[in-house]
Design a protein around this motif. Structure first.
Motif, PDB file in Angstrom:
ATOM      1  N   TYR A 173     -11.761   8.388   0.853  1.00 52.24           N
ATOM      2  CA  TYR A 173     -12.436   7.128   1.571  1.00 52.24           C
ATOM      3  C   TYR A 173     -13.458   6.346   1.144  1.00 52.24           C
ATOM      4  CZ  TYR A 173     -13.843   4.997   5.898  1.00 52.24           C
ATOM      5  OH  TYR A 173     -13.855   4.138   6.935  1.00 52.24           O
ATOM      6  N   PRO A 174     -13.505   5.032   0.991  1.00 48.27           N
ATOM      7  CA  PRO A 174     -12.460   4.359   1.649  1.00 48.27           C
ATOM      8  C   PRO A 174     -11.148   4.614   0.603  1.00 48.27           C
ATOM      9  CG  PRO A 174     -14.053   3.024   0.457  1.00 48.27           C
ATOM     10  CD  PRO A 174     -14.739   4.518   0.451  1.00 48.27           C
ATOM     11  N   PRO A 175      -9.996   3.976   1.222  1.00 44.59           N
ATOM     12  CA  PRO A 175      -8.693   4.475   0.428  1.00 44.59           C
ATOM     13  C   PRO A 175      -8.622   3.406  -0.729  1.00 44.59           C
ATOM     14  CG  PRO A 175      -8.443   3.959   3.094  1.00 44.59           C
ATOM     15  CD  PRO A 175      -9.828   3.648   2.750  1.00 44.59           C
ATOM     16  N   ARG A 176      -8.166   4.018  -1.663  1.00 42.26           N
ATOM     17  CA  ARG A 176      -7.985   3.421  -3.168  1.00 42.26           C
ATOM     18  C   ARG A 176      -6.655   2.355  -3.054  1.00 42.26           C
ATOM     19  NH1 ARG A 176      -8.389   7.204  -8.057  1.00 42.26           N
ATOM     20  NH2 ARG A 176      -8.118   4.949  -8.939  1.00 42.26           N
ATOM     21  N   LEU A 177      -6.715   1.271  -3.506  1.00 44.04           N
ATOM     22  CA  LEU A 177      -5.737   0.374  -3.356  1.00 44.04           C
ATOM     23  C   LEU A 177      -4.614   0.610  -4.584  1.00 44.04           C
ATOM     24  CD1 LEU A 177      -7.501  -2.799  -2.764  1.00 44.04           C
ATOM     25  CD2 LEU A 177      -6.193  -1.540  -1.127  1.00 44.04           C
ATOM     26  N   LEU A 178      -5.061   1.113  -5.647  1.00 37.39           N
ATOM     27  CA  LEU A 178      -4.201   1.566  -6.750  1.00 37.39           C
ATOM     28  C   LEU A 178      -4.309   2.790  -7.195  1.00 37.39           C
ATOM     29  CD1 LEU A 178      -4.942  -1.935  -8.926  1.00 37.39           C
ATOM     30  CD2 LEU A 178      -2.844  -1.504  -7.259  1.00 37.39           C
ATOM     31  N   TYR A 198       0.904  -1.127   0.026  1.00 37.66           N
ATOM     32  CA  TYR A 198      -0.062   0.118  -0.162  1.00 37.66           C
ATOM     33  C   TYR A 198       0.899   1.230   0.023  1.00 37.66           C
ATOM     34  CZ  TYR A 198      -3.333   3.624   1.356  1.00 37.66           C
ATOM     35  OH  TYR A 198      -4.042   4.680   1.045  1.00 37.66           O
ATOM     36  N   THR A 199       1.895   1.216   0.668  1.00 35.31           N
ATOM     37  CA  THR A 199       2.916   2.449   0.804  1.00 35.31           C
ATOM     38  C   THR A 199       3.477   2.604  -0.808  1.00 35.31           C
ATOM     39  OG1 THR A 199       3.661   1.951   2.894  1.00 35.31           O
ATOM     40  CG2 THR A 199       4.966   3.306   1.577  1.00 35.31           C
ATOM     41  N   LEU A 200       3.729   1.643  -1.445  1.00 36.56           N
ATOM     42  CA  LEU A 200       4.433   1.763  -2.842  1.00 36.56           C
ATOM     43  C   LEU A 200       3.097   2.198  -3.681  1.00 36.56           C
ATOM     44  CD1 LEU A 200       6.599  -1.424  -3.160  1.00 36.56           C
ATOM     45  CD2 LEU A 200       7.429   0.897  -2.695  1.00 36.56           C
ATOM     46  N   SER A 201       2.001   1.782  -3.399  1.00 39.21           N
ATOM     47  CA  SER A 201       0.817   2.320  -4.524  1.00 39.21           C
ATOM     48  C   SER A 201       0.671   3.678  -3.911  1.00 39.21           C
ATOM     49  CB  SER A 201      -0.320   1.327  -4.149  1.00 39.21           C
ATOM     50  OG  SER A 201      -1.356   1.812  -4.761  1.00 39.21           O
ATOM     51  N   ALA A 202       0.430   4.038  -2.743  1.00 36.88           N
ATOM     52  CA  ALA A 202       0.033   5.437  -2.332  1.00 36.88           C
ATOM     53  C   ALA A 202       1.003   6.386  -2.756  1.00 36.88           C
ATOM     54  CB  ALA A 202      -0.359   5.470  -0.846  1.00 36.88           C
ATOM     55  N   ALA A 203       2.384   6.080  -2.645  1.00 35.20           N
ATOM     56  CA  ALA A 203       3.278   6.956  -3.075  1.00 35.20           C
ATOM     57  C   ALA A 203       3.274   7.371  -4.329  1.00 35.20           C
ATOM     58  CB  ALA A 203       4.652   6.385  -2.702  1.00 35.20           C
ATOM     59  N   MET A 204       2.305   6.818  -5.243  1.00 37.33           N
ATOM     60  CA  MET A 204       2.234   7.135  -6.661  1.00 37.33           C
ATOM     61  C   MET A 204       0.756   7.663  -7.108  1.00 37.33           C
ATOM     62  SD  MET A 204       4.559   6.098  -8.475  1.00 37.33           S
ATOM     63  CE  MET A 204       6.288   4.712  -8.468  1.00 37.33           C
ATOM     64  N   MET A 205       0.058   8.007  -5.844  1.00 31.89           N
ATOM     65  CA  MET A 205      -1.151   8.796  -6.038  1.00 31.89           C
ATOM     66  C   MET A 205      -1.065  10.256  -5.898  1.00 31.89           C
ATOM     67  SD  MET A 205      -3.558   6.247  -3.597  1.00 31.89           S
ATOM     68  CE  MET A 205      -3.757   4.523  -3.871  1.00 31.89           C
ATOM     69  N   THR A 206      -2.152  10.713  -6.615  1.00 34.75           N
ATOM     70  CA  THR A 206      -2.186  12.397  -6.517  1.00 34.75           C
ATOM     71  C   THR A 206      -2.924  12.827  -5.013  1.00 34.75           C
ATOM     72  OG1 THR A 206      -4.524  12.258  -7.235  1.00 34.75           O
ATOM     73  CG2 THR A 206      -2.863  12.409  -8.675  1.00 34.75           C
ATOM     74  N   ASN A 207      -2.542  13.773  -4.706  1.00 33.12           N
ATOM     75  CA  ASN A 207      -3.156  14.134  -3.164  1.00 33.12           C
ATOM     76  C   ASN A 207      -4.616  13.914  -3.218  1.00 33.12           C
ATOM     77  OD1 ASN A 207      -3.041  15.403  -0.748  1.00 33.12           O
ATOM     78  ND2 ASN A 207      -3.495  17.587  -1.521  1.00 33.12           N
ATOM     79  N   ALA A 208      -5.380  14.093  -4.171  1.00 25.21           N
ATOM     80  CA  ALA A 208      -6.830  13.859  -4.281  1.00 25.21           C
ATOM     81  C   ALA A 208      -7.184  12.231  -3.821  1.00 25.21           C
ATOM     82  CB  ALA A 208      -7.404  14.140  -5.262  1.00 25.21           C
ATOM     83  N   GLU A 209      -6.481  11.344  -4.571  1.00 24.17           N
ATOM     84  CA  GLU A 209      -6.510  10.035  -4.564  1.00 24.17           C
ATOM     85  C   GLU A 209      -6.307   9.497  -3.192  1.00 24.17           C
ATOM     86  OE1 GLU A 209      -5.889   8.525  -9.283  1.00 24.17           O
ATOM     87  OE2 GLU A 209      -4.134   8.814  -7.818  1.00 24.17           O
ATOM     88  N   SER A 210      -5.041   9.961  -2.480  1.00 23.41           N
ATOM     89  CA  SER A 210      -4.459   9.647  -1.170  1.00 23.41           C
ATOM     90  C   SER A 210      -5.626  10.106  -0.228  1.00 23.41           C
ATOM     91  CB  SER A 210      -3.188  10.169  -0.893  1.00 23.41           C
ATOM     92  OG  SER A 210      -3.068  11.620  -0.915  1.00 23.41           O
ATOM     93  N   ALA A 211      -6.460  11.087  -0.306  1.00 21.81           N
ATOM     94  CA  ALA A 211      -7.228  11.399   0.719  1.00 21.81           C
ATOM     95  C   ALA A 211      -8.613  10.890   0.471  1.00 21.81           C
ATOM     96  CB  ALA A 211      -7.413  13.282   0.535  1.00 21.81           C
TER      97      ALA A 211
END
Length: 273
Positions: A42-47, A27-40
């Protein structure tokens, strides 16, 4: 049939445990590639919707992460070398030298492992402060140059070395210093590698002590520096996790390279008293 079912159940449990253990990293590797909107969301996105490498560039612009990594490498590397030197010499003395009260001294030395690190933080801080070592490399390094655990680990390994080698070396006129460098250290590479990897990873992840004695950015380590990505107004978790990935990669590489030696060394002294 019963044995096959048992094996299937065991592998199923191990697979589930492996997935649970690997999920935070994935999840850390995936979230590091997300935009600010995607990381915020809910529920959290997996990809992530796309591979957003700009997060890593933003981290480099917001904090001097390169400086933090260099500080952590230097501090962890020097502590690792120092512990290898002090632990190997102490372990050799406790394993092969004869002196009065050796068992009592070894028991006293090992009893320091039962003292929680938090108990010694205030005396260590006051000592470092009185020496003027706040915000310095020596303040980060010196309190950790000796380790009771490393001494115990190497002593147990040294006791398993063939005694015939030392008897033959003694007959040939080989003293303790030569035996230490020419026999013990070359034969103890797995245990030394184990202690080296363990020490480096432990002090790479050290947080409380660097937080206590460092104030300026120039001396901060990665674990302290990465917290600078969290702001009072808001926290961009995609940037925070991108920084975590940058900090995590060196330790994952080191662990992958030293995992075999780490497992071998940790189990080498398990059956020797």
């Amino acid at each position: 049939m019963t044995s096959r079912l048992q094996n299937t159940l065991i592998y199923a449990v191990l697979t589930i445990a492996a997935v649970i253990m690997l999920y935070p990293i994935a999840y850390t590797l995936s979230a590091a590639m997300m935009t600010n909107a995607e990381s915020a969301t809910y529920p959290p996105r997996l990809l992530p919707g796309s591979l957003n490498f700009e997060n890593y560039l933003s981290v480099l612009q917001l904090i001097p992460v390169g400086r933090f990594i260099v500080n952590s490498f230097f501090v962890s590397g020097v502590i690792m070398i120092g512990q290898l030197i002090t632990a190997s010499m102490a372990a050799y003395a406790f394993a092969f030298l004869r002196f009065k009260g050796k068992s009592a001294w070894f028991a006293l030395f090992m009893s320091t492992m039962m003292i929680p690190w938090e108990v010694t933080i205030i005396p260590n801080y006051l000592t470092v402060k009185s020496w003027g070592w706040l915000d310095t490399y020596q303040g980060l390094i010196v309190p950790f140059l000796a380790t009771a655990f490393g001494t115990f680990l190497l002593r147990q390994f040294f006791l398993q070395l063939p005694g015939e080698l030392f008897e033959a070396a003694k007959i040939d006129g080989c003293g303790h210093l030569r035996s230490f460098f020419r026999l013990v250290l070359p034969l103890s590479r797995p245990a030394l590698a184990t202690l080296g990897v363990y020490s480096f990873l432990t002090h790479w992840n050290m947080y409380l002590w660097p937080l206590l004695i460092t104030n300026g950015e120039a001396m901060r380590t990665v674990q302290i520096g990465i917290s600078m990505l969290q702001f009072e107004e808001m926290t961009s978790w995609n940037l925070v996790l991108a920084g975590v990935v940058m900090v995590m990669l060196p330790t994952l590489v080191l662990l992958a390279l030293g995992l075999k030696q780490l497992v071998q060394g940790m189990t080498a002294g398990a059956v020797k008293g």
